[in-house]
Design a protein around this motif. Structure first.
Motif, PDB file in Angstrom:
ATOM      1  N   ARG A 138      26.420  64.683  30.665  1.00 34.42           N
ATOM      2  CA  ARG A 138      26.625  63.486  29.841  1.00 34.42           C
ATOM      3  C   ARG A 138      25.806  63.556  28.559  1.00 34.42           C
ATOM      4  N   ARG A 139      24.582  64.068  28.648  1.00 33.04           N
ATOM      5  CA  ARG A 139      23.751  64.185  27.453  1.00 33.04           C
ATOM      6  C   ARG A 139      24.357  65.183  26.459  1.00 33.04           C
ATOM      7  N   ARG A 172      27.288  63.435  24.798  1.00 35.46           N
ATOM      8  CA  ARG A 172      26.854  62.449  23.808  1.00 35.46           C
ATOM      9  C   ARG A 172      26.364  63.119  22.532  1.00 35.46           C
ATOM     10  N   GLU A 173      25.604  64.204  22.686  1.00 33.17           N
ATOM     11  CA  GLU A 173      25.129  64.922  21.496  1.00 33.17           C
ATOM     12  C   GLU A 173      26.296  65.531  20.728  1.00 33.17           C
ATOM     13  N   PHE A 193      29.360  64.312  20.660  1.00 34.12           N
ATOM     14  CA  PHE A 193      30.030  63.196  19.994  1.00 34.12           C
ATOM     15  C   PHE A 193      29.279  62.781  18.731  1.00 34.12           C
ATOM     16  N   GLU A 194      27.948  62.770  18.795  1.00 34.84           N
ATOM     17  CA  GLU A 194      27.153  62.384  17.628  1.00 34.84           C
ATOM     18  C   GLU A 194      27.314  63.388  16.494  1.00 34.84           C
ATOM     19  N   VAL A 218      31.609  55.071  18.160  1.00 33.96           N
ATOM     20  CA  VAL A 218      30.698  54.698  19.243  1.00 33.96           C
ATOM     21  C   VAL A 218      31.459  54.180  20.457  1.00 33.96           C
ATOM     22  N   SER A 235      33.067  57.145  22.288  1.00 32.59           N
ATOM     23  CA  SER A 235      32.085  57.972  22.987  1.00 32.59           C
ATOM     24  C   SER A 235      31.577  57.280  24.251  1.00 32.59           C
ATOM     25  N   ARG A 236      31.349  55.977  24.181  1.00 29.94           N
ATOM     26  CA  ARG A 236      30.861  55.255  25.363  1.00 29.94           C
ATOM     27  C   ARG A 236      31.941  55.176  26.436  1.00 29.94           C
ATOM     28  N   ASP A 264      32.192  58.598  27.987  1.00 31.25           N
ATOM     29  CA  ASP A 264      31.002  58.840  28.791  1.00 31.25           C
ATOM     30  C   ASP A 264      31.106  58.129  30.134  1.00 31.25           C
TER      31      ASP A 264
END
Length: 299
Positions: free
Chosen positions: A62-63, A66-67, A69-70, A76, A79-80, A83
């Motif tokens: 997941r991390r 998220r990275e 996606f950033e 946002v 991405s959420r 996730d």
């Protein structure tokens, strides 16, 4: 007679043999019991190890997502949502792996779930509708995280998060409203953050004895001097309504979205000061009662 005696002896032998067999089975079970307990304990221990390792791997995956996606500047809300979806799927797979370690046939479980799919679908059709609504919201993007919206029911606030089944709104008075995605996807949504500016209407009543032209000039000056009003946009002061106790004037102007409420509150205060300086009163509702005296005639 001799046959009967032989038959009784045979029955007695069979009874003794069955007792010895039962005793043997019990002794064998007791002898194997520690080994079975040890095997079960090892399986439980391995399942716990797999569970904790799986949790750490899920957090790592997941991390990384998220990275990623950033770095790609993914929305946002998208991405959420992804996730949350990946988290749910990975935990289900982890539970299947642990169940398989205890001898549970994953193929049989999948077949059972598939055969019960219709019943499950009917039971959770509301949740499935919310899930589909979340997907539509992410694809069509009627709003995003950070937008100020109002739904058809009247719920309004800043979008805090778009999850699998629900969207969370933060109201201006700092309350959280959880709205099902299915309702948002199938109803009218007023998005107040789509454009950079927003129109503002402030209504104020003046007495019928006051000079309307003088009041309009005083109020228009307030709009021209306020720093939050967009001077390049239209600014108007006009008669909105001839009410029962007052003449209602409407101050119409535009302000930047991020400064809307600050500008509105400041203008409300400035309007009162401007009318006081101009000697124009703001009347309160009143009712005139006329009593007609009657004359009583006697015969």
């Amino acid at each position: 007679m001799e046959d009967q005696v032989v038959e009784e002896q045979l029955k007695e032998i069979e009874y003794i043999a069955s007792d010895e067999l039962n005793v043997g089975l019990i002794e064998r079970y007791l002898q194997e019991l520690p080994e079975k307990i040890l095997r079960l304990g090892v399986r439980v221990l391995l399942a716990l190890v797999v569970f904790f390792i799986g949790i750490q791997l899920i957090k790592l995956i997941r991390r990384i997502l998220r990275e990623s996606f950033e770095r790609r500047n993914v929305d946002v809300g998208v991405s959420r949502f992804l996730d949350s979806l990946v988290k749910t799927v990975l935990y289900i797979l982890l539970l299947f792996m642990i169940a398989s370690s205890f001898g549970l046939d994953a193929t049989s479980v999948v077949a059972l779930v598939g055969s019960a799919g219709v019943a499950i679908g009917l039971a959770v059709q509301g949740s499935l509708s919310n899930f589909a609504g979340g997907v539509l919201i992410l694809l069509l993007k009627p709003f995003k995280v950070g937008d100020y919206i109002r739904d058809a029911v009247g719920n309004e606030g800043t979008v805090e998060d778009v999850q699998l089944f629900y969207t969370r709104l933060i109201t201006p008075d700092r309350h959280m409203v959880v709205v099902p995605n299915g309702e948002l996807a199938n109803s009218n949504i007023l998005n107040m953050s789509t454009l950079n500016d927003r129109r503002m209407d402030i209504k104020v009543g003046i007495s019928y004895e006051a000079d309307i032209r003088w009041a309009k000039e005083a109020l228009l000056k307030v709009l021209e001097e306020d720093p939050g009003v967009l001077q390049a946009e239209e600014k108007r002061v006009f008669v909105e309504e001839l009410a029962d106790s007052s003449v209602v004037l409407n101050l119409r102007c535009y302000s930047a979205n991020e400064n809307f409420w600050e500008t509105r509150w400041r203008l409300m205060e400035s309007v009162k000061y401007a009318l006081d300086e101009a000697g124009i009163g703001i009347p309160f509702p009143q009712v005139d009662v006329h009593v007609k005296e009657g004359r009583q005639e006697s015969d």
